[in-house]
Scaffold this active site. Sequence first.
Site, short mmCIF file in Angstrom:
data_model
loop_
_atom_site.label_atom_id
_atom_site.label_comp_id
_atom_site.label_asym_id
_atom_site.label_seq_id
_atom_site.Cartn_x
_atom_site.Cartn_y
_atom_site.Cartn_z
N ASN A 1 0.77 -1.37 0.05
CA ASN A 1 0.03 -0.19 0.02
C ASN A 1 0.82 1.31 0.02
OD1 ASN A 1 -0.31 1.80 2.48
ND2 ASN A 1 0.05 -0.39 3.29
N GLY B 1 -0.37 7.03 1.60
CA GLY B 1 0.19 8.33 1.97
C GLY B 1 -0.44 8.84 3.18
N LEU B 2 -0.98 8.19 4.27
CA LEU B 2 -1.44 8.71 5.57
C LEU B 2 -2.77 9.49 5.25
CD1 LEU B 2 1.65 9.59 7.77
CD2 LEU B 2 -0.20 7.72 8.33
N CYS C 1 7.91 7.54 9.54
CA CYS C 1 7.79 8.87 8.82
C CYS C 1 9.19 9.60 8.60
CB CYS C 1 6.79 9.71 9.48
SG CYS C 1 5.42 8.80 10.11
N ASN D 1 5.81 -2.59 11.55
CA ASN D 1 5.27 -1.95 10.49
C ASN D 1 5.42 -2.59 9.15
OD1 ASN D 1 3.91 0.20 9.09
ND2 ASN D 1 4.54 1.71 10.65
N GLY E 1 -3.89 -6.94 10.86
CA GLY E 1 -4.16 -5.82 9.82
C GLY E 1 -4.72 -6.41 8.63
#
Length: 313
Positions: A77, A80-81, A137, A199, A274
């Site tokens: 994915n 882009g937050l 990030c 993550n 997730g």
Amino acid sequence: MGIENLKTTLINPKTGATFTIKTPIIGASGTYGYVDEYEDFIDLNCLGAISTKGITLEKRPGNSGNRIFEVEGGMINRIGLENVGIQGFLMDKYPKLRQKKIDFLLNIAGSSTEDYERLAAIANEYEIKALEVNVSCPNVKQGCLEFGLNPNALFELTKKIRKNYDGFLIVKLSPNTQDIKPLATAVEQAGADCISAINTLRGLGVEVNKIGDKYIKKTVQGGLSGACIKPVALYMISQIKQVVKIPVIAMGGITKFQDLLEFMAVGADAFQIGTANFINPSICTNLAKELSEYIEKNGFKDFNEFKGALQND
Ligand SMILES: Cc1cc2nc3c(=O)[nH]c(=O)nc-3n(C[C@H](O)[C@H](O)[C@H](O)COP(=O)(O)O)c2cc1C
């Protein structure tokens, strides 16, 4: 039979800080929305908590174009937050979560230390019980260095967040590193109560199609998740557990009951689910029920006793 035997408390052994959840099954950030989308498919009682989509100071539209790419055993994915921003969360999402009595980790992300400090202060003001800090990030101010990949930067960042936030502080580690141990140590020493990992891994999806006599290439570069990353996640959790005493919430490729046992065996204290939610939206409910039944059938009093037995063997 109920699932009362799954109630668990994550404890920072150094400070005694705690976070209690009904079950050790948590919906992972970015895959669980704010529960609304899942309500028809889940028994809310089975869900220990959700981790919110990564919240930034300002709302973000995310990336344009193709944001999802399916691969064997998982997905890539590049969302882009995209998120509603902290004010949007507080005005719209937070009241609903409270009304439904759903425990949550406020997952936050920023592009500078100041962003994280401000978000932590706001979470503190609103007495949000648990904060999950996404450190994957880029630190835009320091030339795109990922906070989470440099132990010194991560130590300083965690210390500053700790100063502004009194609740249960969880730092979510990135697997995109040569050695995760110094990162875990830095986070613990800076005062975090808990680590969550992993993550997504960096990945590239490539699709090649022949149209007429031309080859057309499509690529998506982003974060790889799902069943295919489980061995990496298991390795990372086992590495982290070698160097820290604070609890660890494990994630990365959990899709079935056996995976819970494997992650517990390497030291997991709770789990996040997730990508598997996209395949089966009832997965969290099913896993909680299976775990509860297994514990009872095998004569353990509760999840903690079972975990102790598995981890001491
Ligand atoms: C579509 C998507 C969006 C995500 N967004 C976030 C996010 O906003 N913040 C974060 O910390 N992790 C985010 N993640 C990472 C997941 O929370 C989790 O760490 C990762 O997907 C590994 O777990 P899984 O294999 O069970 O999916 C996202 C993952 C996916 C698939």
